[in-house]
Scaffold this motif. Sequence first.
Motif, mmCIF file in Angstrom:
data_model
loop_
_atom_site.group_PDB
_atom_site.id
_atom_site.type_symbol
_atom_site.label_atom_id
_atom_site.label_comp_id
_atom_site.label_asym_id
_atom_site.label_seq_id
_atom_site.Cartn_x
_atom_site.Cartn_y
_atom_site.Cartn_z
ATOM 1 N N GLY A 78 -1.835 19.328 -9.694
ATOM 2 C CA GLY A 78 -0.827 20.057 -10.436
ATOM 3 C C GLY A 78 0.491 20.190 -9.729
ATOM 4 N N ALA A 79 0.508 19.936 -8.431
ATOM 5 C CA ALA A 79 1.742 20.100 -7.659
ATOM 6 C C ALA A 79 2.715 18.952 -7.854
ATOM 7 N N GLY A 80 2.233 17.801 -8.299
ATOM 8 C CA GLY A 80 3.112 16.647 -8.444
ATOM 9 C C GLY A 80 2.856 15.606 -7.373
ATOM 10 N N ARG A 81 3.554 14.496 -7.502
ATOM 11 C CA ARG A 81 3.314 13.334 -6.654
ATOM 12 C C ARG A 81 3.724 13.593 -5.196
ATOM 13 N N VAL A 82 3.239 12.724 -4.323
ATOM 14 C CA VAL A 82 3.703 12.689 -2.932
ATOM 15 C C VAL A 82 4.854 11.691 -2.869
ATOM 16 N N LEU A 83 5.914 12.058 -2.179
ATOM 17 C CA LEU A 83 7.117 11.231 -2.070
ATOM 18 C C LEU A 83 7.352 10.890 -0.607
ATOM 19 N N LEU A 84 7.346 9.596 -0.285
ATOM 20 C CA LEU A 84 7.513 9.120 1.090
ATOM 21 C C LEU A 84 8.844 8.411 1.245
ATOM 22 N N GLY A 85 9.607 8.802 2.250
ATOM 23 C CA GLY A 85 10.797 8.061 2.621
ATOM 24 C C GLY A 85 10.437 7.026 3.671
ATOM 25 N N LEU A 86 10.633 5.745 3.349
ATOM 26 C CA LEU A 86 10.183 4.660 4.221
ATOM 27 C C LEU A 86 11.352 3.799 4.660
ATOM 28 N N ALA A 87 11.521 3.677 5.960
ATOM 29 C CA ALA A 87 12.373 2.654 6.549
ATOM 30 C C ALA A 87 11.423 1.621 7.132
ATOM 31 N N ALA A 88 11.342 0.464 6.508
ATOM 32 C CA ALA A 88 10.272 -0.486 6.817
ATOM 33 C C ALA A 88 10.204 -0.848 8.291
ATOM 34 N N ASP A 89 11.349 -0.909 8.954
ATOM 35 C CA ASP A 89 11.360 -1.322 10.355
ATOM 36 C C ASP A 89 11.339 -0.142 11.331
ATOM 37 N N GLU A 90 11.278 1.100 10.826
ATOM 38 C CA GLU A 90 11.330 2.253 11.722
ATOM 39 C C GLU A 90 10.179 3.231 11.521
ATOM 40 N N THR A 91 9.774 3.463 10.286
ATOM 41 C CA THR A 91 8.796 4.510 10.017
ATOM 42 C C THR A 91 7.451 4.169 10.662
ATOM 43 N N PRO A 92 6.919 5.044 11.525
ATOM 44 C CA PRO A 92 5.647 4.751 12.193
ATOM 45 C C PRO A 92 4.472 4.689 11.218
ATOM 46 N N GLU A 112 15.266 -8.858 0.180
ATOM 47 C CA GLU A 112 14.676 -8.838 1.525
ATOM 48 C C GLU A 112 14.051 -7.485 1.820
ATOM 49 N N ALA A 113 14.732 -6.402 1.433
ATOM 50 C CA ALA A 113 14.191 -5.062 1.647
ATOM 51 C C ALA A 113 12.903 -4.858 0.855
ATOM 52 N N GLU A 114 12.851 -5.409 -0.350
ATOM 53 C CA GLU A 114 11.631 -5.307 -1.155
ATOM 54 C C GLU A 114 10.479 -6.067 -0.508
ATOM 55 N N ARG A 115 10.783 -7.253 0.033
ATOM 56 C CA ARG A 115 9.730 -8.026 0.709
ATOM 57 C C ARG A 115 9.209 -7.266 1.930
ATOM 58 N N GLU A 116 10.116 -6.693 2.698
ATOM 59 C CA GLU A 116 9.702 -5.938 3.884
ATOM 60 C C GLU A 116 8.885 -4.715 3.496
ATOM 61 N N GLN A 117 9.300 -4.033 2.447
ATOM 62 C CA GLN A 117 8.581 -2.852 1.999
ATOM 63 C C GLN A 117 7.171 -3.208 1.530
#
Length: 307
Positions: A152-166, A224-229
Amino acid sequence: MSDTSTAPEPPVVVGVDGSAHSLRALEWALGSAEGLGSPLVVAHVRSGAVPAASPGGAPERPDTVLRAVRTVVEERGHRVPVRYAPLDGTVTEALTAASRDARLLVTGSRGHGGFATLLLGSAGRTLAATAPCPLVVVPHEARTAALESGAGAGRVLLGLAADETPDAVVAFAFGAAHQRGVPLEVVTAFRIPPQPGALLAAPSPALQVPPLPFEDDTEEILREAEREQTARLAPFAERWPGVGLAASVVPGDAAGRLVEGSRDAGLVVVGRHHRHRFGSLLLGSVTHAVLQHAYCPVAVVPPGPSA
């Protein structure tokens, strides 16, 4: 409430001070602990010395925070063990020590005393940058989109930097979505490079010339960003096949996208992956901005095997 000292599961720790904001964080933490099957430790960092009983048997001052905690826990009910832990010291030092082996550390965004500037002040920045486990900051009532711990709280939202986010940050987001039974939205934002014509204006209309053909590389940056993601998310999607995944790559400011998305999200997940040259961890600008302005709980996940 009962003791959890022999519980095999690492606990969820929530910092309370008796304020309404911290008690709302307690409710969120209790729901999260139940979802994870973990015991809950309710940590109260006491300000100043606590007077002890006198030799003549004078009663100790009532613990009003304990009373408030009991009221919330008993009125809501609970399916996991709950332990109250009064602590001494500074807020950041005491909560950091209390959450050393925890699955989560949860706090409200505002409170009394040392908690008063937890989100906006130095104490909050220090805790977000140094907590040994994921820290969840629950916004105060005026900014809260949803405090439920399930679907009921809603989706989880992740901010992703493909080359940085651990990896730990990505794994935490997938695990949170799986545990709640909600979709995971992943947003990767990039800045569009300025067009050459925008860098230098003609000094007068007489000197203007037709623009030279210019191959706008924004589309290629996007592809390119989509491919990396996609490549980055693939092993996690395979590990959590039941999580509905919606991934997007968008131009613009990452913090702004996440804050706007937090209006109807249940949890925003960001990383703590910037390291000072002397080795100490710092909050990145995106994480700091999201903590300042998000409308729903925010998880700041350290880089390490804490997911």
